[in-house]
Enzyme design. Structure first.
Site, PDB file in Angstrom:
ATOM      1  N   GLU A 438       0.827  -1.224   0.000  1.00 39.06           N
ATOM      2  CA  GLU A 438       0.000   0.000   0.000  1.00 39.06           C
ATOM      3  C   GLU A 438       0.855   1.265   0.000  1.00 39.06           C
ATOM      4  OE1 GLU A 438      -2.992  -0.018  -0.692  1.00 39.06           O
ATOM      5  OE2 GLU A 438      -3.636  -2.050  -0.238  1.00 39.06           O
ATOM      6  N   GLY A 439       1.990   1.208  -0.666  1.00 35.18           N
ATOM      7  CA  GLY A 439       2.916   2.336  -0.698  1.00 35.18           C
ATOM      8  C   GLY A 439       3.940   2.184   0.405  1.00 35.18           C
TER       9      GLY A 439
END
Length: 587
Positions: A438-439
């Site tokens: 998610e980053g």
């Protein structure tokens, strides 16, 4: 693993720290859906299902892992029945849109249930989390036809959801995507390409998996500006809502991972799979990032959930394990519980003081997401601004503290912490991915410092400091030194943003400073959360032990943790040469 959901702590945050009833009553859409009595009942039911149904699956699921045979993905023993019970009880659609079958509960309540599920089992939690995220994106950007056809089945848990972004050559930088979309005369698209690292990409928990796939049309602009988003079901959906044949969506492999082994992380292949546009052509990232604030907060809460579970294991062990003498704190026997030893206490206090502050911040960010979605005017604008500022911080700092906390808990166990049957080593392995997906946390730090702060010379932090001062007006005199310490930390953050903004090489200055700055910011905002909790505890009607424990943890945090903010700021220099100067070939 024995897990006990901290329901009383969660109720304290909702009712006393953040006055959730007042917040909900101020927004018509929430006032109709929820009040504190209902929220309390939901938390209590959530505790029951996570403790009795999900937590018992955690270790066996890790031992067995996901199966893959001739293209068929299977989850560990017990997962399918448990997921069916979980879905039928309404938990997948807890915060979903009521007009399509969701329960419509606010996110500031949903984050607390999310923490319970992650504490009970990281791997199990991900299946429902990704489904809820896919539904959120469809609800925000899908056509009415797509909402009617897909949302009820996603909210009910009959169908699963997955996000398909990453490709072998295109990870954090999505501009290199090669998955293609070709328009059909009926308004649909044929999707062809491969995606990797797809959480919940395929499994046997539901009769269908609905993929949200990033792809490019043949005439799309170059780079990330040419990405569109498509809804692609694994199996076709008939007009009556029944599931048909395979839609050209297959799993090519499942990854063999360090942790979350009961979560199916898949290589997904799309071979002329029929898909449907979500949002506008070439605006796929806009649609996808609507859900990313929620998903990044959710993954941050994975870190919190692991911290809480690790704390419970370590604290119980420290009370029972006897080794050495306690130098006056012991019980007078041949050996004392290791809890009496200072270094063990330090590790437990580190975990507790950061986990409880993180839980408070998760509720606060959830509240801002609710206001951004449902409020109007200045309230909505301010909430949007705070979501933008705090989401990258929450994702990265919660998960960085999650790894630190689980490692501390493992250290409390000593050699037993390295042995599988005690459970804490699984938490170390499971939480590690949360810093990556998610980053990555480095990218979150760049977003926070570069895009959210340096770009406006720290204006968002200055506004937050003013809010903090106003909120802490009622603090007793005994806490004024901590309040001053906190405000000085905010001033130091704001000054450092100004230094970096004035740097002659701003890009390198941001890159070299971002992670340290995020940590300094995280400790500072945790200090704010602690003073809010202290204020609420002192002004409420609580048992003396509850109030005193909060005070002791807060003082520990201000003495031993908040000074780390100044340490991280002290090593950030305007001149980034120490980080950036070495030639590439010397690495």
């Amino acid at each position: 693993m024995q897990y006990n959901a901290p329901v009383n702590e969660m109720q304290f945050l909702l009712k006393d720290v953040f006055d959730a009833d007042r917040v909900w009553q101020s927004v018509p859409a929430l006032a109709e859906a929820i009040e504190m009595e209902t929220a309390t009942a939901i938390l209590e039911e959530g505790a029951k299902i996570t403790q009795s149904l999900i937590a018992p699956l955690n270790r066996d699921g890790d031992e067995e892992g996901v199966g893959f045979d001739n293209g068929v993905v299977t989850t560990p023993k017990g997962y399918k029945d448990a997921y069916q019970t979980y879905a039928e009880s309404g938990w997948v659609g807890l915060s979903g849109e009521p007009e399509y079958g969701g329960m419509g509960m606010p996110k500031m309540l949903g984050v607390l249930f999310d923490e319970m599920v992650y504490s009970a089992s990281n791997a199990f939690a991900l299946y429902g989390s990704l489904t809820a995220g896919a539904a959120l994106c469809i609800a925000a950007h899908g056509s009415e036809e797509l909402k009617q056809q897909y949302l009820p089945k996603l909210y009910s848990g009959e169908w699963g959801g997955a996000m398909d972004m990453t490709e072998p050559q295109s990870g954090s930088d999505l501009s290199g995507l090669r998955t293609k979309a070709v328009a059909n005369e009926d308004g649909s698209y044929n999707i062809t390409g491969s995606k990797i690292f797809i959480t919940g990409g395929d499994h046997d928990l539901t009769e269908n998996v609905i993929h949200l796939v990033l792809a490019k049309l043949p005439d799309a602009p170059g780079g990330s500006r040419g990405i569109s988003l498509f809804l692609v079901p694994k199996n076709t959906v008939n007009p009556d809502g029944s599931v048909g044949d395979n839609n050209g969506v297959t799993c090519g492999a499942v990854e063999h991972k360090m942790g979350i082994k009961a979560s199916a992380t898949c290589v997904m292949n799309f071979d002329d799979a029929k898909g449907y546009l979500i949002g506008k052509v070439n605006r796929g990232l806009v649609a996808m990032f609507t859900m990313m604030n929620y998903e990044r907060l959710s993954i941050g809460i994975q870190g919190l959930g692991c911290s809480e579970a690790a704390y419970q294991l370590a604290a119980n062990y420290a009370k029972e394990r006897k080794q050495g003498k306690g130098a006056g704190r012991g019980l007078g026997g041949e050996a004392d519980p290791i809890l009496v030893h200072g270094d063990v206490r330090r590790m437990l206090l580190d975990i507790a003081s950061t986990t409880e502050a993180g839980r408070a911040l998760s509720v606060y960010v959830g509240m801002q997401l609710d206001l951004a979605k449902h409020a109007e005017g200045d309230v909505q604008k301010q909430a949007n601004d705070q979501v933008a500022l705090l989401t990258p911080l929450a994702k990265a700092f919660f998960t960085d503290m999650g790894l630190e906390s689980t490692v501390n808990a493992q250290q409390v166990f000593g050699g037993h912490g390295y042995i599988r049957e005690w459970g804490v080593e699984q938490l170390v392995r499971d939480v590690r991915i949360a810093q990556i997906y998610e980053g990555t946390n480095g990218i979150q730090a760049l977003d926070l410092l570069g895009r959210k702060l340096v770009a406006n010379r720290g204006d968002a932090l200055a506004k937050l400091k003013a809010q903090v001062e106003a909120e802490l007006e009622g603090l007793s005199g005994a806490w004024l030194p901590q309040k001053q310490q906190l405000l000085e930390s905010f001033d130091a953050l704001i000054a450092k943003v100004g230094d970096i903004a004035n740097s002659s090489n701003k890009a390198d200055a941001v890159n070299s400073a971002a992670t340290d700055f995020l940590h300094a910011c995280g400790y500072t905002i945790y200090g704010w959360m602690w003073l809010k909790m202290v204020l609420a505890a002192e002004q409420g009607e609580f048992e003396k032990a509850f109030v005193e424990r909060k005070g002791m943890l807060a003082r520990y945090f201000f003495e031993r943790k908040l000074p780390k903010a100044h340490y991280h700021l002290s090593i950030i220099k305007q001149d980034p040469a120490a980080v950036m100067a070495m030639p590439n070939e010397w690495f």
